[in-house]
Design a protein around this motif. Sequence first.
Motif, PDB file in Angstrom:
ATOM      1  N   ASP A  23      73.619 -15.349  65.850  1.00  0.00           N
ATOM      2  CA  ASP A  23      74.400 -16.311  65.079  1.00  0.00           C
ATOM      3  C   ASP A  23      73.785 -16.458  63.699  1.00  0.00           C
ATOM      4  OD1 ASP A  23      76.064 -18.168  64.190  1.00  0.00           O
ATOM      5  OD2 ASP A  23      75.517 -19.738  65.640  1.00  0.00           O
ATOM      6  N   LEU A  24      74.401 -15.827  62.715  1.00  0.00           N
ATOM      7  CA  LEU A  24      73.802 -15.768  61.383  1.00  0.00           C
ATOM      8  C   LEU A  24      73.883 -17.109  60.651  1.00  0.00           C
ATOM      9  CD1 LEU A  24      74.970 -12.260  60.198  1.00  0.00           C
ATOM     10  CD2 LEU A  24      72.689 -12.962  60.885  1.00  0.00           C
ATOM     11  N   SER A  25      74.746 -18.020  61.134  1.00  0.00           N
ATOM     12  CA  SER A  25      74.885 -19.290  60.422  1.00  0.00           C
ATOM     13  C   SER A  25      73.622 -20.139  60.507  1.00  0.00           C
ATOM     14  CB  SER A  25      76.076 -20.065  60.984  1.00  0.00           C
ATOM     15  OG  SER A  25      75.834 -20.318  62.348  1.00  0.00           O
ATOM     16  N   LYS A  26      72.763 -19.814  61.497  1.00  0.00           N
ATOM     17  CA  LYS A  26      71.531 -20.580  61.642  1.00  0.00           C
ATOM     18  C   LYS A  26      70.482 -20.206  60.618  1.00  0.00           C
ATOM     19  CE  LYS A  26      72.007 -21.190  66.592  1.00  0.00           C
ATOM     20  NZ  LYS A  26      71.670 -20.519  67.849  1.00  0.00           N
ATOM     21  N   PHE A  27      70.681 -19.023  59.974  1.00  0.00           N
ATOM     22  CA  PHE A  27      69.673 -18.559  59.019  1.00  0.00           C
ATOM     23  C   PHE A  27      70.149 -18.794  57.587  1.00  0.00           C
ATOM     24  CE2 PHE A  27      69.242 -15.912  62.789  1.00  0.00           C
ATOM     25  CZ  PHE A  27      67.916 -16.109  63.078  1.00  0.00           C
ATOM     26  N   ASN A  28      69.199 -18.972  56.688  1.00  0.00           N
ATOM     27  CA  ASN A  28      69.556 -18.920  55.277  1.00  0.00           C
ATOM     28  C   ASN A  28      68.520 -18.098  54.524  1.00  0.00           C
ATOM     29  OD1 ASN A  28      67.348 -20.645  54.403  1.00  0.00           O
ATOM     30  ND2 ASN A  28      68.469 -22.293  55.429  1.00  0.00           N
ATOM     31  N   SER A  29      68.837 -17.778  53.291  1.00  0.00           N
ATOM     32  CA  SER A  29      68.015 -16.800  52.577  1.00  0.00           C
ATOM     33  C   SER A  29      66.591 -17.291  52.353  1.00  0.00           C
ATOM     34  CB  SER A  29      68.674 -16.451  51.241  1.00  0.00           C
ATOM     35  OG  SER A  29      68.790 -17.639  50.483  1.00  0.00           O
ATOM     36  N   ALA A  30      66.371 -18.606  52.347  1.00  0.00           N
ATOM     37  CA  ALA A  30      65.025 -19.121  52.112  1.00  0.00           C
ATOM     38  C   ALA A  30      64.061 -18.774  53.247  1.00  0.00           C
ATOM     39  CB  ALA A  30      65.083 -20.626  51.925  1.00  0.00           C
ATOM     40  N   MET A  31      64.633 -18.471  54.411  1.00  0.00           N
ATOM     41  CA  MET A  31      63.767 -18.163  55.546  1.00  0.00           C
ATOM     42  C   MET A  31      63.229 -16.739  55.507  1.00  0.00           C
ATOM     43  SD  MET A  31      66.234 -19.978  58.257  1.00  0.00           S
ATOM     44  CE  MET A  31      65.277 -19.834  59.735  1.00  0.00           C
TER      45      MET A  31
END
Lengths: 366, 320
Positions: A23-31
């Motif tokens: 589920d890519l919505s849990k990630f953001n680019s800052a991680m």
Amino acid sequence: MNLRIRRDENGNPKKSPFSVQMDLSKFNSAMFEKATDEEKSQQDVMSESTTFFKDGMRKLFKNPLAVGSIIVLSLILLIIIFAPLFVPYRYEEILSVNGVRDKGAKNLAPFTYSKLEQQYIEAGGTRFPHIFGTDEQCRDYFIRVIYGTRVSLVVGFFASIIVLIIGMLYGSISGYLGGKVDLVMMRIVDIIYSLPDMLIIILLSVVLQTILQFTPGSFLDSLGTNMISLFIVFGLLYWVGMARLIRGQILSIKQNEYILAAKSIGAPTGRIITRHILPNCLSVIIISTALQIPSAIFTESYLSFVGLGVQAPMPSLGSLANSARGGLQSNSYKLLFPALMICLIVLSFNLLGDGLRDAFDPKLRK
Amino acid sequence: MTSTPLIEVKNLKQYFPIKTGLFKTEYLKAVDDVSFSIDEGETLGLVGESGCGKTTVGRTLLRLYEPTAGEVLFHGVPVTKNNIHGMRQKMQMVFQDPYSSLDPRMTVEDIIGEPLDVHHLYSNKSERREKILTLMEYVGLNAEHATRYAHEFSGGQRQRIGIARALAVNPKFIVCDEPVSALDVSIQAQVINMFEELQEKLGVAYLFIAHDLLVVHHISKRIAVMYLGKIVETGTADDVNYTPIHPYTESLMSAVPIPDPDYTRSRHRIVLQGDVPSPLRMPSGCPFRTRCRYACAQCAKEMPPLTDRGNGHMVACWVK
């Protein structure tokens, strides 16, 4: 194309409940952090570029039989090249001591001296030992075997090269052109294949004896007409096997798309044959040439044995074995030396040929 | 002003003699009376099932086979046996199988450099190397790959080498003979995008042969559909794809897999009955009539001509 994707209330694609997709919505680019150049370079695996030839050689040197035969062959080569520099006798020289013909030096055993030589040594002279003894004409036998080996190897080598060149030209033309040309050329090969080679050699050497005149003392003259006819027969008859082999190879290589690609580039026929087809059947060519050498040596030896080989006093392994036949009961070791030499050379070349085949032609391996 | 098209194919026929008996020779009509044209910088997609003569069209265009009849015009100049060597600088080919289309005994540098060698396109060694490196850069290969052998590369990279080889002579026209069908799907996308980029950059025209209809639709401006050596329908990519007229094209388009289960369940799949007839024993009249739902008496008598159905959409069918 109309793709209907089911979407949820936010407009995101709907996931199947059985989906294992992350589920890519849990990630953001800052991680995430960017990989450094060093980390990237660790991913580049650049092994040493290995060519077909290098790879084949590596396999060849792993084969103990092939390595053994390479060692034996190079030892034989070293001996026949350098031994005549150390041994003070010539192959046609009848032994003499201080200018006096040594009549007692007949059929000496290995490492023995005649009476005359012993007197000479006792008087303070030095005499090079007769390693293999002497023959019935008072000639040093070791140097004769060395020269015999030289002749046999030269014959084997050049006969194979003649076979290779004619067979390669004929086979590649026949295989490349194909069709009716191939049909006619292969029927010619079939006809030549059915000729009795022994008969042709005997007939040719008889005919050539009356035709060919060499300047006395030249290399061709010392080889004799028998040897020349042997070469001619190799050139006339024995190329057919090589021609068939190469034709078969070319027929299969011709089907590859890279040949078509070369044609579409506009490469001329000669370039396609020399740059694309022949390098790809090179392994087969090398192997069959290596296997051709012992068979040529063998042919030469038994022709010399039946008296059709080199002209006396030039020795060859076969003619030495033949002349040793006379004193077989008293001096049996005289047959041993040339026979052993033939065995060693033929066996080594055969084993080397097998090793080459295993190393360069994995398809032929059992 | 109507300019002459880059490639014009007129009534191309390619029959292969097949020995069927001791003295009997039949002809396999691989390509039978095919005509089309390609403009500069344009892509024509050529689709059809296996064995319908797509590849033969491409190879005959480049005179890898001597055509039985018909002619190919390049900029209005007929391509003949005599001028083909020069023409090969303007027309090139990318092959289907990246594994067998590269010589295993040659380095990448020599493979790409071969067209340069054959056409003497450089004056010295360093110019040759420079040109090769530029080509490698075009297709996204590293300079250090130049000394490697083809077997050290993956399928996609090998196909890039093949494309660089075709580009080496700076051609105006490239026949792409199923250039992506041997690659896996993720690599296909890369290679296809590269084809498009190169077209933009270099202005080459493609004859794009494939049997993947989605790929062809994506890359082509126009599409021609072949069946048993004949073109049965041709038109713009959208016309052929969305409003196919010929019954064969109809069934072909209905077979395109679409990654949407709902849509797939709802749509109607036209399944053809029977097998493709042997090209040695072609049916009389329309070659498709033996499998066509709409076949009528006229279909058996005469081959329908390609007729314009508007917007350059040409269809060869009596019924539809």
